[in-house]
Scaffold this motif. Sequence first.
Motif, PDB file in Angstrom:
ATOM      1  N   LEU A   5       0.798  -1.354  -0.082  1.00 13.16           N
ATOM      2  CA  LEU A   5      -0.229   0.127  -0.072  1.00 13.16           C
ATOM      3  C   LEU A   5       0.739   1.128   0.088  1.00 13.16           C
ATOM      4  N   ALA A   6       1.917   1.229   0.783  1.00 16.02           N
ATOM      5  CA  ALA A   6       2.934   2.419   0.880  1.00 16.02           C
ATOM      6  C   ALA A   6       3.480   2.677  -0.475  1.00 16.02           C
ATOM      7  N   PRO A  28      -9.435  -0.218  -9.911  1.00 11.13           N
ATOM      8  CA  PRO A  28      -8.703  -0.197  -8.976  1.00 11.13           C
ATOM      9  C   PRO A  28      -7.771  -1.242  -8.638  1.00 11.13           C
ATOM     10  N   HIS A  29      -6.457  -1.218  -8.192  1.00 10.05           N
ATOM     11  CA  HIS A  29      -5.709  -2.643  -7.736  1.00 10.05           C
ATOM     12  C   HIS A  29      -6.135  -2.721  -6.426  1.00 10.05           C
ATOM     13  N   ILE A  30      -6.537  -2.102  -5.328  1.00  9.56           N
ATOM     14  CA  ILE A  30      -6.800  -2.357  -4.239  1.00  9.56           C
ATOM     15  C   ILE A  30      -8.252  -1.867  -3.929  1.00  9.56           C
ATOM     16  N   TRP A  31      -8.973  -2.657  -3.074  1.00  7.78           N
ATOM     17  CA  TRP A  31     -10.319  -2.460  -2.718  1.00  7.78           C
ATOM     18  C   TRP A  31     -10.510  -2.320  -1.354  1.00  7.78           C
ATOM     19  N   PRO A 183      -8.033   9.641  -5.123  1.00  8.07           N
ATOM     20  CA  PRO A 183      -8.050  10.646  -6.360  1.00  8.07           C
ATOM     21  C   PRO A 183      -7.801   9.925  -7.901  1.00  8.07           C
ATOM     22  N   ASP A 184      -6.869   9.077  -7.654  1.00  3.34           N
ATOM     23  CA  ASP A 184      -6.369   8.500  -8.845  1.00  3.34           C
ATOM     24  C   ASP A 184      -7.289   7.097  -9.025  1.00  3.34           C
ATOM     25  N   ASP A 185      -7.786   6.755  -8.213  1.00  2.92           N
ATOM     26  CA  ASP A 185      -8.848   5.395  -8.039  1.00  2.92           C
ATOM     27  C   ASP A 185      -7.860   4.150  -8.115  1.00  2.92           C
ATOM     28  N   PHE A 186      -6.628   4.379  -7.672  1.00  4.05           N
ATOM     29  CA  PHE A 186      -5.666   3.032  -7.589  1.00  4.05           C
ATOM     30  C   PHE A 186      -6.114   2.368  -6.390  1.00  4.05           C
ATOM     31  N   ILE A 187      -6.555   2.974  -5.452  1.00  2.00           N
ATOM     32  CA  ILE A 187      -7.086   2.164  -4.250  1.00  2.00           C
ATOM     33  C   ILE A 187      -8.778   2.651  -4.460  1.00  2.00           C
TER      34      ILE A 187
END
Length: 228
Positions: A5-6, A28-31, A183-187
């Motif tokens: 996550l970091a 997303p890569h992480i939910w 804001p980037d929807d990576f998470i």
Amino acid sequence: MKPVLALALSLATSLAALLAPTIAQAHPHIWIQQVVRAVAKDGKYTHVEIEWRFDPFASEIEIPLIDENKDGKFSSAEIKALEGDMMPELKKNGFLTWLNAGGKDVRPAKPPAFTARIDDPASFTLPDWDRSAGDKAGMPMPENKRASQPAGPRPTGPRNLVYVMRFDLPQPAKVFSITTFDPDDFIRIEVNKDQIPAGCALAKSTTYKAEFVRGYPVFADTMTCQLP
């Protein structure tokens, strides 16, 4: 080794800039499922506690990096090490959180009280989704920045990595709101609709949106709580 996550937090902005011109759609890569708890004292809210339940796939990447003695639970030393790794990264990103307790949205002023645990069996699962969809569409993501995939489901069933963070509100208040999002929807962070505190209501923000690829917004969840 630093938790994934970091690394995700530090990479998300640069990845979005790299991939946005060529990706038609991304996932997303992480939910994370978020549980919100409102804390009141003397007739006013003073703190808000949020619980992040990581999806089982992300959890199986993260947990082995944290649970160094492999006993299936976190010791106080392991939690302290995790806090040391994660709080600086989350602070750089405003803890992915906006608080409002007086008519103005602000970032948390200081790091939260923090703890972590493993939910085994999992308290949060979701349908499978293609974690690498954003990697595959258009220009491939560089190999060293692809989302890691665990070997497969655990024989004993899924489990969750869980963060618990308690923030001070900007000031004691009868009403407050909290919005948490990347804001980037990576998470992807979504509030658990089955665990809304008494006196609170959940709605979609009209201001804050996660947007890994510009033009494909996902509006953030906002929880508003009010005392009589």
